[in-house]
Each structure stands twice: as C-alpha cells, then as structure tokens.
Design an enzyme around this catalytic site. Structure first.
Site, PDB file in Angstrom:
ATOM      1  N   TYR A  70     -14.731 -18.164 -19.080  1.00 45.47           N
ATOM      2  CA  TYR A  70     -14.444 -18.592 -20.372  1.00 45.47           C
ATOM      3  C   TYR A  70     -14.126 -20.048 -20.262  1.00 45.47           C
ATOM      4  O   TYR A  70     -13.806 -20.579 -21.459  1.00 45.47           O
ATOM      5  CB  TYR A  70     -13.188 -17.620 -20.598  1.00 45.47           C
ATOM      6  CG  TYR A  70     -13.668 -16.074 -21.041  1.00 45.47           C
ATOM      7  CD1 TYR A  70     -13.965 -15.131 -20.066  1.00 45.47           C
ATOM      8  CD2 TYR A  70     -14.424 -16.006 -22.088  1.00 45.47           C
ATOM      9  CE1 TYR A  70     -14.386 -13.946 -20.437  1.00 45.47           C
ATOM     10  CE2 TYR A  70     -15.116 -14.847 -22.462  1.00 45.47           C
ATOM     11  CZ  TYR A  70     -15.095 -13.807 -21.530  1.00 45.47           C
ATOM     12  OH  TYR A  70     -15.662 -12.522 -21.808  1.00 45.47           O
ATOM     13  N   ARG A  73     -16.924 -21.704 -21.781  1.00 45.44           N
ATOM     14  CA  ARG A  73     -17.033 -21.284 -23.089  1.00 45.44           C
ATOM     15  C   ARG A  73     -16.211 -22.205 -23.930  1.00 45.44           C
ATOM     16  O   ARG A  73     -16.403 -22.737 -24.875  1.00 45.44           O
ATOM     17  CB  ARG A  73     -16.905 -19.836 -23.503  1.00 45.44           C
ATOM     18  CG  ARG A  73     -17.594 -18.760 -22.706  1.00 45.44           C
ATOM     19  CD  ARG A  73     -19.090 -18.703 -23.077  1.00 45.44           C
ATOM     20  NE  ARG A  73     -20.060 -19.671 -22.890  1.00 45.44           N
ATOM     21  CZ  ARG A  73     -20.407 -19.955 -21.692  1.00 45.44           C
ATOM     22  NH1 ARG A  73     -20.330 -19.150 -20.750  1.00 45.44           N
ATOM     23  NH2 ARG A  73     -21.311 -20.851 -21.558  1.00 45.44           N
ATOM     24  N   GLN A 104     -17.058 -11.895 -35.690  1.00 45.28           N
ATOM     25  CA  GLN A 104     -17.162 -11.779 -34.078  1.00 45.28           C
ATOM     26  C   GLN A 104     -16.963 -12.621 -33.065  1.00 45.28           C
ATOM     27  O   GLN A 104     -16.845 -12.259 -32.080  1.00 45.28           O
ATOM     28  CB  GLN A 104     -18.335 -10.788 -33.820  1.00 45.28           C
ATOM     29  CG  GLN A 104     -18.835  -9.660 -34.679  1.00 45.28           C
ATOM     30  CD  GLN A 104     -20.147  -9.047 -34.692  1.00 45.28           C
ATOM     31  OE1 GLN A 104     -20.337  -8.212 -33.930  1.00 45.28           O
ATOM     32  NE2 GLN A 104     -20.864  -9.491 -35.599  1.00 45.28           N
ATOM     33  N   ASN A 105     -17.028 -13.937 -33.550  1.00 44.16           N
ATOM     34  CA  ASN A 105     -17.034 -15.053 -32.733  1.00 44.16           C
ATOM     35  C   ASN A 105     -15.637 -15.416 -32.208  1.00 44.16           C
ATOM     36  O   ASN A 105     -14.595 -15.252 -32.955  1.00 44.16           O
ATOM     37  CB  ASN A 105     -17.566 -16.315 -33.558  1.00 44.16           C
ATOM     38  CG  ASN A 105     -19.067 -16.231 -33.971  1.00 44.16           C
ATOM     39  OD1 ASN A 105     -19.892 -15.050 -33.359  1.00 44.16           O
ATOM     40  ND2 ASN A 105     -19.350 -16.913 -34.878  1.00 44.16           N
ATOM     41  N   ASP A 107     -15.174 -18.645 -31.246  1.00 46.68           N
ATOM     42  CA  ASP A 107     -14.796 -19.865 -31.410  1.00 46.68           C
ATOM     43  C   ASP A 107     -13.811 -20.185 -32.492  1.00 46.68           C
ATOM     44  O   ASP A 107     -13.698 -19.321 -33.411  1.00 46.68           O
ATOM     45  CB  ASP A 107     -16.596 -20.786 -31.466  1.00 46.68           C
ATOM     46  CG  ASP A 107     -16.979 -20.242 -32.913  1.00 46.68           C
ATOM     47  OD1 ASP A 107     -18.207 -19.931 -32.486  1.00 46.68           O
ATOM     48  OD2 ASP A 107     -16.566 -20.548 -33.840  1.00 46.68           O
ATOM     49  N   HIS A 122     -13.314  -9.826 -31.916  1.00 53.31           N
ATOM     50  CA  HIS A 122     -13.245 -10.153 -30.567  1.00 53.31           C
ATOM     51  C   HIS A 122     -12.288 -11.032 -29.688  1.00 53.31           C
ATOM     52  O   HIS A 122     -12.633 -11.405 -28.730  1.00 53.31           O
ATOM     53  CB  HIS A 122     -14.936 -10.419 -30.297  1.00 53.31           C
ATOM     54  CG  HIS A 122     -15.653  -9.032 -30.808  1.00 53.31           C
ATOM     55  ND1 HIS A 122     -16.886  -9.345 -31.103  1.00 53.31           N
ATOM     56  CD2 HIS A 122     -15.255  -7.751 -31.020  1.00 53.31           C
ATOM     57  CE1 HIS A 122     -17.536  -8.168 -31.457  1.00 53.31           C
ATOM     58  NE2 HIS A 122     -16.237  -7.119 -31.637  1.00 53.31           N
ATOM     59  N   GLY A 188     -25.871 -14.041 -39.132  1.00 54.31           N
ATOM     60  CA  GLY A 188     -26.309 -14.291 -37.649  1.00 54.31           C
ATOM     61  C   GLY A 188     -25.656 -13.388 -36.630  1.00 54.31           C
ATOM     62  O   GLY A 188     -24.866 -13.587 -35.904  1.00 54.31           O
ATOM     63  N   SER A 190     -26.716  -9.784 -34.654  1.00 57.25           N
ATOM     64  CA  SER A 190     -27.945  -8.697 -34.304  1.00 57.25           C
ATOM     65  C   SER A 190     -27.183  -7.194 -34.659  1.00 57.25           C
ATOM     66  O   SER A 190     -27.918  -6.047 -34.539  1.00 57.25           O
ATOM     67  CB  SER A 190     -28.202  -8.753 -33.013  1.00 57.25           C
ATOM     68  OG  SER A 190     -26.998  -8.158 -32.167  1.00 57.25           O
TER      69      SER A 190
HETATM   70  N1  APR Z   1     -28.989 -18.815 -37.690  1.00 58.19           N
HETATM   71  C1  APR Z   1     -28.490 -17.593 -38.027  1.00 58.19           C
HETATM   72  N2  APR Z   1     -28.659 -16.601 -37.101  1.00 58.19           N
HETATM   73  C2  APR Z   1     -29.205 -16.919 -35.968  1.00 58.19           C
HETATM   74  C3  APR Z   1     -29.596 -18.093 -35.607  1.00 58.19           C
HETATM   75  C4  APR Z   1     -29.396 -19.323 -36.309  1.00 58.19           C
HETATM   76  N3  APR Z   1     -29.537 -20.444 -36.052  1.00 58.19           N
HETATM   77  N4  APR Z   1     -30.018 -18.193 -34.204  1.00 58.19           N
HETATM   78  C5  APR Z   1     -29.964 -16.633 -33.677  1.00 58.19           C
HETATM   79  N5  APR Z   1     -29.494 -16.128 -34.874  1.00 58.19           N
HETATM   80  C6  APR Z   1     -29.353 -14.603 -34.910  1.00 58.19           C
HETATM   81  C7  APR Z   1     -30.007 -13.767 -34.156  1.00 58.19           C
HETATM   82  O1  APR Z   1     -31.229 -13.636 -34.935  1.00 58.19           O
HETATM   83  C8  APR Z   1     -29.317 -12.457 -33.882  1.00 58.19           C
HETATM   84  O2  APR Z   1     -29.338 -11.577 -35.072  1.00 58.19           O
HETATM   85  O3  APR Z   1     -27.873 -14.420 -34.246  1.00 58.19           O
HETATM   86  C9  APR Z   1     -27.625 -12.921 -33.939  1.00 58.19           C
HETATM   87  C10 APR Z   1     -27.187 -13.146 -32.627  1.00 58.19           C
HETATM   88  O4  APR Z   1     -27.097 -11.705 -32.064  1.00 58.19           O
HETATM   89  P1  APR Z   1     -26.200 -11.620 -30.824  1.00 58.19           P
HETATM   90  O5  APR Z   1     -26.409 -12.730 -29.702  1.00 58.19           O
HETATM   91  O6  APR Z   1     -26.160 -10.033 -30.491  1.00 58.19           O
HETATM   92  O7  APR Z   1     -24.634 -11.696 -31.309  1.00 58.19           O
HETATM   93  P2  APR Z   1     -23.711 -10.986 -32.080  1.00 58.19           P
HETATM   94  O8  APR Z   1     -24.251 -10.094 -32.951  1.00 58.19           O
HETATM   95  O9  APR Z   1     -22.597 -11.865 -32.482  1.00 58.19           O
HETATM   96  O10 APR Z   1     -23.178 -10.171 -30.873  1.00 58.19           O
HETATM   97  C11 APR Z   1     -21.763  -9.478 -31.197  1.00 58.19           C
HETATM   98  O11 APR Z   1     -21.555  -9.031 -28.811  1.00 58.19           O
HETATM   99  O12 APR Z   1     -21.155  -9.578 -26.725  1.00 58.19           O
HETATM  100  C12 APR Z   1     -20.508  -9.268 -28.032  1.00 58.19           C
HETATM  101  O13 APR Z   1     -18.389  -9.981 -28.135  1.00 58.19           O
HETATM  102  C13 APR Z   1     -19.650 -10.459 -28.246  1.00 58.19           C
HETATM  103  O14 APR Z   1     -19.218 -11.023 -30.456  1.00 58.19           O
HETATM  104  C14 APR Z   1     -20.412 -10.496 -29.638  1.00 58.19           C
HETATM  105  C15 APR Z   1     -20.872  -9.420 -29.890  1.00 58.19           C
END
Ligand code: APR
Length: 249
Positions: A70, A73, A104-105, A107, A122, A188, A190
């Site tokens: 962390y 990060r 969920q970020n 930052d 989170h 952004g 998943s």
């Molecule tokens: N612009 C927009 N979206 C983007 C970009 C971009 N430039 N690059 C990637 N993405 C999208 C990907 O297509 C994906 O759908 O961002 C998403 C990232 O997904 P994850 O990596 O799973 O991140 P997230 O959904 O925020 O994860 C949720 O999981 O590990 C835990 O606590 C952590 O908050 C996090 C949570």
C-alpha cells in the site's frame, strides 16, 4: 443497448439543476492517470495474490508486506494527476449540484479534480485506520506508513482499505444515494466485486444508466437498462458530460 442518453437528456430537461446524477466509478476511471486496474491483462491481481496483501488474515500474518504494497500504491497515487474524466465529473457536479460520486477506488483523484462529498466504498489510500474501529481514520502525510505506529485508541494503525471478506462500511449509504438517482453514470468497472457491483440493483426502474468502459463488463440483468459507451474514460466521460450539460446548461 437502449438509447439512455436521450432519456437522460429528457430527465435533465425536466428537472434541470435539481437532477440527482449519481456517478459510480471503478479503477478504469484512473487508468489513464497511470494507476493500475485490478483485472485487466496487466492488472494488479496479475502481479500480487489477493490472499497475500488484501485480506485481514494477510494483514495479521505479514503486515510488513501489506504496508509495502500500500506504500507503493500511495506513492503512485501521489505521483498521479487527475485526468480529463475526473475533471469532467467535477464539472458535472458543478453544473448539477445534487450530483453524488461513489467510487470503488482508493485514490484521491476525484477530490483533486474538484469533486466533493465522494463516497469511497473500499477505503482511501491516504488514510490509515484503527484496528478495532473500521471508520476511525487518521490522515497520513506523504507516502510511507511505518508499521507499528499506533492509532490514538492504542491499536496498531492499518491501511484504511476494505480487505476482501470485510464489510463495506458505507455501502448502505451508497444504496440510498443510488435509489434516489435520476441519472446514473458508471465508469470503468468490471462489476466483479460485491457488494459494490450490486449498487446498480438499487437504481429505480426506468432510470437511464450510461456506462463508459472500453471493455465488455458483464451487464447481466442490467443489459436492457444500460447504454454502453465503449470508450476510454478520458474520451467518453467528457463527451457524455458535454452532452448532459449543453443540452440543459
Ligand atoms: N477507461 C475506462 N475504463 C477502463 C480503462 C479506461 N482507460 N481501462 C480499463 N478500463 C476498465 C476495464 O475494462 C474494466 O472494466 O476498467 C475496469 C477495471 O476493472 P477492475 O480492474 O476489476 O477494477 P474494478 O471494477 O474497479 O474492481 C473493483 O476490486 O480488487 C477490488 O477493491 C478492488 O475496488 C476494486 C474492486
């Protein structure tokens, strides 16, 4: 995909400045600021095992490794800058003062772009928390936590991060916010992690959901309620915000 942009414009025309827009973001909104996502091909969970650095057991077993992860990060976050998507979201909140940002970020790029009243589901990388009270936090100056420093309550400070398997302290507040949304903008994510991903279930039927993401998140039951704008955040979000603000400026 339904044309939710049109529906959103109708809502804004009817409600104007009193429109409640909810912006829900994941790691993708900060990707173009240079902060890694989690599940993309070069994501953080490709390089680190969750069970080594993002569970309470990992924290008890090997706190120094967690602190090191962390700290890295945090250093990345301090070196990163808000991007055009963060800035467009802050502009949206200025144009529509009832706009709420739920992220969920961990930052602080939304805040540094000018967004206020951001709900972090989170945790926040720039804060540490008590071992026994999940929302009793202290601000950390700089990037480096020194393991062993204590919270005023006497417990050893830990990163203010919701580890996998832990409760999400502000989730019920986030659901109340989502339930009042007149328009939802999702950027952004998943939609892989619960309960955060289930936030969309609390959005009233008929509320237009605009989803900006270059990938193909699993919309599942929301498929017919979402308009997917398959673009990167720094391209798609300013376009959406422009359309939502000029139409009803
Ligand atoms: N612009 C927009 N979206 C983007 C970009 C971009 N430039 N690059 C990637 N993405 C999208 C990907 O297509 C994906 O759908 O961002 C998403 C990232 O997904 P994850 O990596 O799973 O991140 P997230 O959904 O925020 O994860 C949720 O999981 O590990 C835990 O606590 C952590 O908050 C996090 C949570």
């Amino acid at each position: 995909m339904a044309n939710m942009m049109e529906k959103a414009a109708q809502v804004l025309a009817a409600k104007g400045k009193t429109t409640r827009i909810v912006v829900f973001t994941g790691a993708g909104v900060s990707a173009e600021s240079g902060l890694g996502t989690f599940r993309d091909s070069d994501g953080l969970w490709e390089k680190y095992r969750v069970e080594d650095i993002c569970t309470h057991e990992a924290w008890l077993r090997n706190p120094e490794l967690c602190v090191e992860f962390y700290n890295a990060r945090r250093r990345d976050t301090l070196n990163a800058q808000p991007n055009a998507a963060h800035k467009a979201i802050a502009q949206l909140q200025k144009a529509y003062p009832l706009t709420q940002v739920i992220t969920q970020n961990i930052d602080d790029l939304h805040e540094r772009a000018g967004s206020t009243n951001v709900t972090h589901l989170h945790g926040e990388i720039r804060k540490l928390r008590s071992e026994i009270n999940e929302t009793d936090t202290v601000d950390l100056e700089g990037w480096e936590q020194h393991y062993g420093d204590r919270h005023p309550d006497g417990t050893i400070l830990r990163p203010y991060i919701v580890f996998f398997g832990e409760g999400v302290p502000y989730f019920s507040q986030a659901c109340e916010i989502a339930a009042k949304a007149d328009v939802m903008l999702v950027i952004g994510t998943s939609l892989n992690v619960y309960p955060a991903a289930s936030l969309l279930q609390y959005v009233k039927d008929g509320t237009p959901i605009l989803f900006v993401d270059p990938g193909m998140p699993e919309f599942g039951i929301y498929k017919n309620r979402v308009e997917h704008i398959r673009k990167k955040a720094t391209e798609g979000v300013p376009e959406v915000v422009k359309q939502l603000t000029i139409d009803n400026g």
